[in-house]
Design a protein around this motif. Structure first.
Motif, short mmCIF file in Angstrom:
data_model
loop_
_atom_site.label_atom_id
_atom_site.label_comp_id
_atom_site.label_asym_id
_atom_site.label_seq_id
_atom_site.Cartn_x
_atom_site.Cartn_y
_atom_site.Cartn_z
N VAL A 151 1.05 -1.15 -0.15
CA VAL A 151 -0.09 0.01 0.09
C VAL A 151 1.01 1.21 -0.08
N ILE A 190 2.32 2.68 -3.32
CA ILE A 190 1.37 2.95 -4.41
C ILE A 190 1.58 4.42 -4.87
N ARG A 191 1.55 4.78 -6.10
CA ARG A 191 2.01 6.38 -6.39
C ARG A 191 0.95 6.80 -7.52
N GLN A 244 0.70 5.64 -10.85
CA GLN A 244 1.01 4.29 -11.19
C GLN A 244 -0.22 3.66 -12.17
N SER A 268 0.56 -3.89 -10.68
CA SER A 268 1.24 -3.93 -9.32
C SER A 268 0.98 -5.18 -8.66
N GLN A 284 -3.76 6.47 -1.88
CA GLN A 284 -3.86 5.04 -1.79
C GLN A 284 -5.28 4.57 -1.93
N TYR A 299 -6.76 4.47 -5.29
CA TYR A 299 -6.34 3.29 -6.19
C TYR A 299 -6.96 2.04 -5.53
N GLN A 340 -9.21 -0.55 -7.99
CA GLN A 340 -9.01 -1.94 -8.29
C GLN A 340 -9.99 -2.92 -7.59
#
Ligand code: C2E
Ligand code: MG
Ligand code: MG
Length: 275
Positions: A196, A199-200, A203, A207, A233, A236, A240
């Motif tokens: 975690v 995470i960028r 990104q 990953s 984070q 993201y 997902q």
């Protein structure tokens, strides 16, 4: 070659052991709770119980500073029993007070799991507290799971037969073989906070988190991400398809009193929905 430094380490370890024994007797150990939150609605779905040591001179000491000694000396068994008993009682109280049917996660150590009477004692503590076993989730790391498959798996099966859920903690950092995963009685994968943390904002899609999310979906397991500290984070993980998070973004681990307040105030709704 006995150096001064070794001597120093040894005496520190011994004094931690002595003080920890004393802490168990004197009631210096505390249980803090960190909320596990639905990242879409902000609802508190569960809490993880985390031990703290209110040391008379050193203040609040975190587990990384004393768990290794507790493990080496076997004091971890008493420590875990204390944490579990306290947490079962407190969560049972919150349930009775109508503060939501929240799920309680507790960490298990290898030493505790290896105790012959572990399953019996664990179930008894739950029932004495007046808690429904379905409200409990146990967290074990991959390495604990893999170390002693023949001993650990039947015990986890026995817990699961009573409705207790099983999570793999720090998932992705251990050595579990993927083919094993589906044979074990596991409900939840807990994504380790190092992934975690990595995470960028810019990104792409490739990953480790994406792989873990896909795997959890394929194996029909619940997924929770730990160590979520910021909006990047959170967004993201949401994209997902991860629904549950635990981390400083919502709250650090807090005292029972503070957690109870959170359960009645429901303070995370806005944090979750603002983007
Ligand atoms: P864990 O089970 O993986 O617990 C999560 C750890 O991550 C906790 O550290 C928590 O305070 C920390 N954390 C939570 N959110 C964030 C975040 O956003 N950022 C960062 N950087 N950290 C975050 P803690 O409380 O120091 O516990 C460390 C480890 O000690 C736990 O890792 C667990 O393995 C172990 N532990 C804690 N309490 C107990 C216990 O009662 N019994 C046993 N056997 N182990 C325990
Ligand atoms: Mg844990
Ligand atoms: Mg963890």
């Amino acid at each position: 070659f006995y150096s001064d430094e070794m001597n120093h380490q040894f005496s520190t370890r011994l004094s931690v052991e002595r003080e920890l024994r004393n802490a168990l007797i004197e009631g210096q150990l505390l249980v803090h709770y960190q909320p596990q939150v639905d990242l879409c609605t902000g609802e508190i779905l569960g809490v993880e119980a985390l031990v703290r040591w209110a040391h008379p001179e050193r203040g609040l000491v975190h587990p990384d500073d004393f768990l290794p000694v507790a493990q080496e000396t076997g004091l971890i068994v008493q420590l875990d029993q204390f944490v579990q008993q306290r947490a079962f009682e407190e969560v049972a109280c919150w349930h009775k007070e109508g503060l939501g049917q929240l799920l309680l996660s507790v960490n298990l150590s290898t030493t505790q799991l290896e105790q012959e009477a572990f399953v019996r004692n664990f179930l008894k503590a739950i029932s004495v507290a007046g808690l429904d076993p379905a409200a409990i989730k146990v967290e074990i790391t991959e390495n604990v799971l893999m170390r002693d498959v023949e001993i650990v798996v039947p015990k986890l099966n026995a817990l699961r037969d009573k409705g207790i859920q099983v999570a793999i903690d720090d998932f992705g950092t251990g050595y579990s073989s993927l083919s094993y995963l589906q044979q074990f009685p596991i409900n939840t994968l807990k994504i380790d906070r190092t992934f975690v943390h990595d995470i960028r904002a810019e990104q792409g899609d490739a990953s480790i988190i994406n792989a873990i999310v896909a795997m959890a979906r394929g194996l029909n397991m619940t997924l929770i991400a730990e160590g979520v500290e910021n909006r990047t984070q959170l967004n993201y993980l949401k994209e997902q398809g991860c629904r549950q998070v635990q981390g400083y973004y919502f709250s650090e681990p807090v005292t029972a009193k503070a957690l109870k307040q959170m359960l009645s105030d429901n303070p995370f709704q806005q944090l979750a929905t603002s983007s």
